[in-house]
Design a protein around this motif. Structure first.
Motif, short mmCIF file in Angstrom:
data_model
loop_
_atom_site.label_atom_id
_atom_site.label_comp_id
_atom_site.label_asym_id
_atom_site.label_seq_id
_atom_site.Cartn_x
_atom_site.Cartn_y
_atom_site.Cartn_z
N PHE A 67 70.53 13.18 64.34
CA PHE A 67 72.10 12.86 64.13
C PHE A 67 72.85 11.84 65.46
CE2 PHE A 67 76.44 14.47 64.19
CZ PHE A 67 77.22 13.84 63.25
N SER A 68 72.88 12.07 66.42
CA SER A 68 73.33 11.03 67.74
C SER A 68 72.84 9.42 66.76
CB SER A 68 72.84 11.77 69.30
OG SER A 68 71.42 11.26 69.09
N SER A 69 71.12 9.86 67.25
CA SER A 69 70.92 7.80 66.30
C SER A 69 71.12 7.50 64.77
CB SER A 69 69.08 8.41 66.63
OG SER A 69 68.85 8.74 67.38
N GLN A 70 71.48 7.94 63.93
CA GLN A 70 72.11 7.86 63.12
C GLN A 70 73.53 7.34 62.85
OE1 GLN A 70 72.19 11.57 60.36
NE2 GLN A 70 70.03 10.48 59.80
N GLN A 71 74.15 8.24 63.72
CA GLN A 71 75.43 7.36 64.05
C GLN A 71 75.54 6.84 64.93
OE1 GLN A 71 76.73 11.16 66.46
NE2 GLN A 71 78.86 11.72 64.79
N THR A 75 77.37 2.81 64.17
CA THR A 75 78.13 2.43 64.52
C THR A 75 77.62 0.70 64.61
OG1 THR A 75 79.06 4.45 66.14
CG2 THR A 75 79.07 1.94 67.17
N GLY A 76 76.42 0.86 65.00
CA GLY A 76 75.59 -0.43 64.80
C GLY A 76 75.73 -1.39 63.77
N LEU A 172 69.30 -2.42 66.66
CA LEU A 172 69.72 -1.92 65.37
C LEU A 172 68.21 -1.47 64.51
CD1 LEU A 172 71.62 -0.11 63.70
CD2 LEU A 172 71.77 -2.33 62.25
N ASN A 173 67.09 -2.68 64.26
CA ASN A 173 65.89 -2.48 63.52
C ASN A 173 65.37 -1.78 64.22
OD1 ASN A 173 67.10 -4.03 61.48
ND2 ASN A 173 66.26 -5.54 61.92
N LYS A 174 65.19 -1.83 65.41
CA LYS A 174 64.23 -1.00 66.60
C LYS A 174 64.41 0.80 66.18
CE LYS A 174 63.41 -4.18 69.95
NZ LYS A 174 62.84 -4.65 71.37
N SER A 175 66.25 1.10 66.52
CA SER A 175 66.14 1.93 66.19
C SER A 175 66.25 2.93 64.85
CB SER A 175 68.23 2.84 66.41
OG SER A 175 68.44 1.61 67.86
N ILE A 176 66.42 2.06 63.65
CA ILE A 176 66.16 1.78 62.75
C ILE A 176 64.64 2.33 62.80
CG2 ILE A 176 65.98 2.06 60.00
CD1 ILE A 176 68.67 0.13 60.44
N LEU A 179 63.48 5.94 63.91
CA LEU A 179 64.14 7.39 63.52
C LEU A 179 63.40 7.13 61.93
CD1 LEU A 179 66.07 9.12 63.78
CD2 LEU A 179 67.26 7.34 61.92
N GLU A 180 62.34 6.19 61.80
CA GLU A 180 61.94 6.49 60.81
C GLU A 180 60.45 7.26 60.73
OE1 GLU A 180 61.82 2.55 59.28
OE2 GLU A 180 63.70 3.54 57.64
N LYS A 181 59.39 7.03 62.45
CA LYS A 181 59.00 7.10 62.58
C LYS A 181 58.61 8.79 62.69
CE LYS A 181 56.90 3.30 64.65
NZ LYS A 181 56.65 2.74 66.24
#
Length: 181
Positions: A67-71, A75-76, A172-176, A179-181
């Protein structure tokens, strides 16, 4: 009456045989063994309950992280969009003032080379006119220098903003992908 009592006794004994559980010699446990087995089962249950609680906590923690990663991603994305708009606005401003800055720089170079400012100041008729012309030339030079510095700072800010935008997009792409992993 004895017959009645005998029948009653036989009936009661046969009833007791059906009611009483049969006990095999192999299933015979002492009270200490049963208590030990009970304690073992209680410990197993307690261990399983703790493992269940720990798993629930891990699931809850993972959900909170997601949830925090999605937020953070949202935001990013909003920051990236705002930066893109700001870059676009700055680029338009820079392009619209580019022509006037070029003209200003050309006229500044021409005036520098020919000392037009000095000629203007020294062609004064009086001391008051000299001071007036000097302050006027100073104001023009300050204004021109301010315009050039402002334009240069906008260009530099625009370049820095574009670099920051590229870095934010990479993060942002790294975070995504994480998160997908």
């Amino acid at each position: 009456m004895r017959k009645k009592l005998t029948k009653y006794l036989i009936f009661t004994l046969s009833l007791m045989l059906f009611i009483m559980p049969t006990v095999n010699a192999s299933d015979a446990n002492t009270l200490a063994e049963l208590r030990k087995e009970l304690n073992t089962l209680k410990n197993k249950k307690k261990t399983q309950d703790n493992a269940k609680k720990q798993t629930k906590n891990q699931i809850s923690s993972a959900k909170n992280n997601i949830f925090s990663s999605q937020q953070a991603i949202e935001t990013g994305k909003k920051q990236i969009e705002a930066s893109k708009k700001e870059i676009e606005t700055l680029t338009d401003e820079i392009n619209s003032t580019k022509g006037s800055i070029k003209k200003l720089m050309n006229s500044y170079q021409v005036m520098e080379g020919e000392n037009i400012y000095l000629d203007y100041v020294f062609n004064a008729d009086s001391y008051a006119d000299l001071v007036y012309r000097y302050s006027l030339v100073k104001q023009i030079l300050n204004y021109n220098n301010g315009q050039i510095e402002d334009w240069e700072s906008k260009v530099q800010y625009n370049e820095d903003l574009q670099k920051d935008l590229a870095n934010k997009e990479v993060q942002l792409n790294k975070s995504i992908s994480n998160l997908e992993k």
